[in-house]
Scaffold this motif. Sequence first.
Motif, PDB file in Angstrom:
ATOM      1  N   TRP A  48     -50.641 107.329 -25.674  1.00 53.57           N
ATOM      2  CA  TRP A  48     -51.481 107.068 -24.497  1.00 53.57           C
ATOM      3  C   TRP A  48     -52.864 107.670 -24.671  1.00 53.57           C
ATOM      4  O   TRP A  48     -53.861 107.083 -24.260  1.00 53.57           O
ATOM      5  CB  TRP A  48     -50.815 107.642 -23.254  1.00 53.57           C
ATOM      6  CG  TRP A  48     -49.610 106.884 -22.803  1.00 53.57           C
ATOM      7  CD1 TRP A  48     -49.050 105.805 -23.415  1.00 53.57           C
ATOM      8  CD2 TRP A  48     -48.825 107.144 -21.647  1.00 53.57           C
ATOM      9  NE1 TRP A  48     -47.946 105.380 -22.710  1.00 53.57           N
ATOM     10  CE2 TRP A  48     -47.788 106.180 -21.620  1.00 53.57           C
ATOM     11  CE3 TRP A  48     -48.872 108.091 -20.641  1.00 53.57           C
ATOM     12  CZ2 TRP A  48     -46.822 106.148 -20.614  1.00 53.57           C
ATOM     13  CZ3 TRP A  48     -47.911 108.062 -19.643  1.00 53.57           C
ATOM     14  CH2 TRP A  48     -46.907 107.095 -19.628  1.00 53.57           C
ATOM     15  N   ASN A  54     -57.267 108.890 -19.748  1.00 54.13           N
ATOM     16  CA  ASN A  54     -56.273 109.134 -18.707  1.00 54.13           C
ATOM     17  C   ASN A  54     -56.935 110.020 -17.647  1.00 54.13           C
ATOM     18  O   ASN A  54     -57.175 111.205 -17.890  1.00 54.13           O
ATOM     19  CB  ASN A  54     -55.037 109.830 -19.291  1.00 54.13           C
ATOM     20  CG  ASN A  54     -54.386 109.012 -20.399  1.00 54.13           C
ATOM     21  OD1 ASN A  54     -54.141 107.823 -20.234  1.00 54.13           O
ATOM     22  ND2 ASN A  54     -54.098 109.645 -21.524  1.00 54.13           N
ATOM     23  N   ILE A 246     -47.752 113.614 -15.515  1.00 52.33           N
ATOM     24  CA  ILE A 246     -48.324 112.297 -15.245  1.00 52.33           C
ATOM     25  C   ILE A 246     -48.317 112.068 -13.744  1.00 52.33           C
ATOM     26  O   ILE A 246     -47.484 112.630 -13.027  1.00 52.33           O
ATOM     27  CB  ILE A 246     -47.542 111.154 -15.935  1.00 52.33           C
ATOM     28  CG1 ILE A 246     -46.092 111.121 -15.443  1.00 52.33           C
ATOM     29  CG2 ILE A 246     -47.600 111.282 -17.447  1.00 52.33           C
ATOM     30  CD1 ILE A 246     -45.324 109.893 -15.918  1.00 52.33           C
ATOM     31  N   ALA A 289     -52.775 101.249 -16.426  1.00 52.44           N
ATOM     32  CA  ALA A 289     -54.128 101.499 -16.937  1.00 52.44           C
ATOM     33  C   ALA A 289     -55.184 100.829 -16.070  1.00 52.44           C
ATOM     34  O   ALA A 289     -56.269 101.387 -15.851  1.00 52.44           O
ATOM     35  CB  ALA A 289     -54.236 101.009 -18.381  1.00 52.44           C
ATOM     36  N   ASP A 292     -55.539 103.089 -13.115  1.00 48.54           N
ATOM     37  CA  ASP A 292     -56.054 104.415 -13.449  1.00 48.54           C
ATOM     38  C   ASP A 292     -57.443 104.283 -14.064  1.00 48.54           C
ATOM     39  O   ASP A 292     -57.640 104.471 -15.263  1.00 48.54           O
ATOM     40  CB  ASP A 292     -55.094 105.104 -14.429  1.00 48.54           C
ATOM     41  CG  ASP A 292     -55.430 106.575 -14.610  1.00 48.54           C
ATOM     42  OD1 ASP A 292     -55.390 107.317 -13.612  1.00 48.54           O
ATOM     43  OD2 ASP A 292     -55.733 106.978 -15.750  1.00 48.54           O
TER      44      ASP A 292
END
Length: 308
Positions: A48, A54, A246, A289, A292
């Motif tokens: 990731w 992130n 997460i 994704a 985010d």
Amino acid sequence: MTTTGTTSFNLDVNDLIEEAFERCGLELRTGYDFKTARRSLNLLTIEWANRGINLWTVEQGAIPLVTGQATYPIPVDTIDLMDMVIRQNNGVQSNQIDINISRIAEPTYMSLPNKLAQGRPIQVWINRQSGQTNPTTVVLTANVTSSDTTINVSDSTKLASAGFIQIDSETISYPNVSGNQLINCARGQNGTTATSHLTAAAVSVQNLPSINIWPTPNSPGSQYTFVYYRLRRIQDAGSGIYVQDIPFRFIPCMVAGLAYQLSTKLPNVDPNRIGMLKIDYEQQFQLAADEDREKASIRIVPRNLFYA
């Protein structure tokens, strides 16, 4: 009818791994099953990090700059720096100023004729090292006090021409080597404390991620501070009692990703199921994704050029 009033659902490592095994059509039975799944989980979070930003791993940091010092370590778990400024008069509410600093590549930094020139910093090269510490056969050939900036070593050819070393528990930055002397050293780096060291103490190389500022600060005291936002690594899976580092919106993606990774190495998994799990993982990752991301609007204005 009333609702629960809670929004705290999450999966600890045990539940997450069990769910992934069930999606593979298998059961979690042995300690090795748990061990191999946890290993795959850690590899998944690294994947990731390679896929992009992130948002929940974005953190702010600050480094007070020192007159004449060019290189400063950044946290070892840093993936990359996103945005950076030079802050003048840090903490002075009425007179604090943030000034942009340009990020340059290694060839540009290498081409600078005098890397120790002093002034207001305007450029930074980010040296993304591994963070590993490597032992050497190099030792001190003379005692070192807590204030010494020149360090005598047995064989400087086994060290880089500039970088970080560790002696006992202290990290030291050195920008220059002359013979078997490390000169102009910056003591007590990376959160350590400058202390005395005895002759024959072992010298280890620390491959720390770092920033290289140019020009080096010309102001005494703490007038200049390097302020940045960084991407850090996702925390390790740990034992079965912990939840993952997460946000809730990535839980379906993590389960789907772990199920796919397990399906590729566990026996007795139907190849058709493996393909299905891969498709599900990619879909879940794309959904997570897309959510985010920064949602601020942008404005693009075309630039027109006219020639007579």
